[in-house]
Design a protein around this motif. Structure first.
Motif, PDB file in Angstrom:
ATOM      1  N   LEU A   1       0.831  -1.209   0.000  1.00  0.00           N
ATOM      2  CA  LEU A   1       0.000   0.000   0.000  1.00  0.00           C
ATOM      3  C   LEU A   1       0.861   1.254   0.000  1.00  0.00           C
ATOM      4  N   ARG A   2       2.069   1.159   0.554  1.00  0.00           N
ATOM      5  CA  ARG A   2       2.966   2.317   0.606  1.00  0.00           C
ATOM      6  C   ARG A   2       3.554   2.664  -0.760  1.00  0.00           C
ATOM      7  N   ASP A   3       3.355   1.772  -1.740  1.00  0.00           N
ATOM      8  CA  ASP A   3       3.846   2.063  -3.094  1.00  0.00           C
ATOM      9  C   ASP A   3       2.860   2.890  -3.903  1.00  0.00           C
ATOM     10  N   ALA A   4       1.697   3.157  -3.356  1.00  0.00           N
ATOM     11  CA  ALA A   4       0.713   3.987  -4.058  1.00  0.00           C
ATOM     12  C   ALA A   4       1.252   5.416  -4.163  1.00  0.00           C
ATOM     13  N   ALA A   5       1.453   5.857  -5.393  1.00  0.00           N
ATOM     14  CA  ALA A   5       2.104   7.154  -5.621  1.00  0.00           C
ATOM     15  C   ALA A   5       1.986   7.498  -7.106  1.00  0.00           C
ATOM     16  N   VAL A   6       2.472   8.688  -7.467  1.00  0.00           N
ATOM     17  CA  VAL A   6       2.623   9.038  -8.880  1.00  0.00           C
ATOM     18  C   VAL A   6       4.059   8.720  -9.270  1.00  0.00           C
TER      19      VAL A   6
ATOM     20  N   GLY B   1       6.926  14.978 -16.399  1.00  0.00           N
ATOM     21  CA  GLY B   1       5.601  15.030 -17.006  1.00  0.00           C
ATOM     22  C   GLY B   1       4.545  14.819 -15.945  1.00  0.00           C
ATOM     23  N   LYS B   2       3.383  14.301 -16.344  1.00  0.00           N
ATOM     24  CA  LYS B   2       2.302  14.077 -15.378  1.00  0.00           C
ATOM     25  C   LYS B   2       2.435  12.739 -14.672  1.00  0.00           C
ATOM     26  N   GLY B   3       3.217  11.821 -15.204  1.00  0.00           N
ATOM     27  CA  GLY B   3       3.458  10.559 -14.545  1.00  0.00           C
ATOM     28  C   GLY B   3       2.267   9.604 -14.572  1.00  0.00           C
ATOM     29  N   THR B   4       2.456   8.452 -13.915  1.00  0.00           N
ATOM     30  CA  THR B   4       1.408   7.439 -13.779  1.00  0.00           C
ATOM     31  C   THR B   4       0.975   7.372 -12.327  1.00  0.00           C
ATOM     32  N   HIS B   5      -0.316   7.530 -12.117  1.00  0.00           N
ATOM     33  CA  HIS B   5      -0.865   7.419 -10.771  1.00  0.00           C
ATOM     34  C   HIS B   5      -1.113   5.938 -10.493  1.00  0.00           C
ATOM     35  N   LEU B   6      -0.327   5.349  -9.592  1.00  0.00           N
ATOM     36  CA  LEU B   6      -0.452   3.935  -9.264  1.00  0.00           C
ATOM     37  C   LEU B   6      -1.363   3.757  -8.056  1.00  0.00           C
ATOM     38  N   ILE B   7      -2.411   2.971  -8.257  1.00  0.00           N
ATOM     39  CA  ILE B   7      -3.372   2.686  -7.180  1.00  0.00           C
ATOM     40  C   ILE B   7      -3.168   1.239  -6.759  1.00  0.00           C
ATOM     41  N   ILE B   8      -3.021   1.012  -5.463  1.00  0.00           N
ATOM     42  CA  ILE B   8      -2.834  -0.338  -4.944  1.00  0.00           C
ATOM     43  C   ILE B   8      -4.073  -0.721  -4.138  1.00  0.00           C
ATOM     44  N   GLN B   9      -4.680  -1.811  -4.539  1.00  0.00           N
ATOM     45  CA  GLN B   9      -5.869  -2.305  -3.838  1.00  0.00           C
ATOM     46  C   GLN B   9      -5.457  -3.336  -2.784  1.00  0.00           C
ATOM     47  N   PRO B  10      -6.000  -3.235  -1.582  1.00  0.00           N
ATOM     48  CA  PRO B  10      -5.648  -4.207  -0.526  1.00  0.00           C
ATOM     49  C   PRO B  10      -6.235  -5.582  -0.807  1.00  0.00           C
TER      50      PRO B  10
END
Lengths: 111, 114
Positions: A80-85, A102-111
């Protein structure tokens, strides 16, 4: 710096590997590929960088295509701590000009 | 501990006032940078300095000024000429050795102009 293209967002499950792609078709032969990540309301944090060979460190691995027009950041076991742009940057490796984000990739981590 | 420190974390100013944001590093890095970040956007380069007493404009320098009198310090002044100064400001430093390209960022200053 070279222009880079990343997906706007990606989603993954906790404890699974994550592959974040980046295209940098205009990269020059001496440009390094850098990855940074930014948590909400914090400054970016260095993740990894490389030139031609694949690179590994304690945070991630970087797989660079043979033609260097693309690369993939690999988080081997997402938490979950890897959730970031996540920002992919192609640029010279010295300390001269600033890195172009740039705007980057928004990474969402699901539990 | 080695690192880069920005202060303050939050800053409120009235429109028309100049304001100076602090950035200090003890990493012995030659290069220092100021970025601006707006909500949902990437970072944009304001100014950078490769050596003491020298600095260059980045992509959005209008309405900002900097100084680099000491290696450790790179303060940014947001002047009244900056039309839309409310943003998140980030300072970074970087070693100058080719290949050793890691940039270190401060925790940022969130400036709100009312």
């Amino acid at each position: 710096d070279a222009k880079t293209t990343q997906p706007n967002s990606m989603e993954s499950n906790e404890e699974e590997p994550v592959h974040l792609p980046c295209n940098h078709s205009t990269i020059s032969g001496t440009d390094y590929i850098h990855w940074y990540r930014q948590l909400p309301s914090q400054g970016p944090e260095y993740v990894i960088h490389g030139l031609t060979s694949n690179v590994n460190n304690r945070m991630a691995s970087l797989a660079i295509a043979e033609d260097r027009k693309s690369s993939t950041l690999i988080l081997h076991r997402a938490t979950l701590r890897d959730a970031a742009v996540y920002y992919c940057i192609g640029g010279e490796g010295g300390g001269a000009d600033g890195l172009t984000f740039g705007k980057g990739t928004h990474l969402i981590i699901q539990p | 501990d080695g690192g880069i420190t920005q202060s303050p974390k939050y800053l409120f100013r009235k429109e028309g006032q100049n304001v100076t944001l602090s950035c200090e590093q003890n990493l012995n890095h030659d290069a220092m940078y100021w970025y601006r970040q707006d909500p949902g956007q990437g970072l944009r380069l304001i100014y950078y300095s490769q050596i003491v007493n020298d600095f260059q404009k980045g992509d959005i320098a209008e309405g900002y000024s900097v100084s680099r009198e000491k290696k450790e310090s790179f303060p940014l002044t947001v002047t009244s000429a900056q039309k839309n100064p409310t943003a998140f400001y980030l300072c970074a430093s970087r070693g100058a050795i080719v290949g050793r390209a890691e940039a270190f960022f401060g925790q940022g200053t969130r400036l709100t102009v009312v």
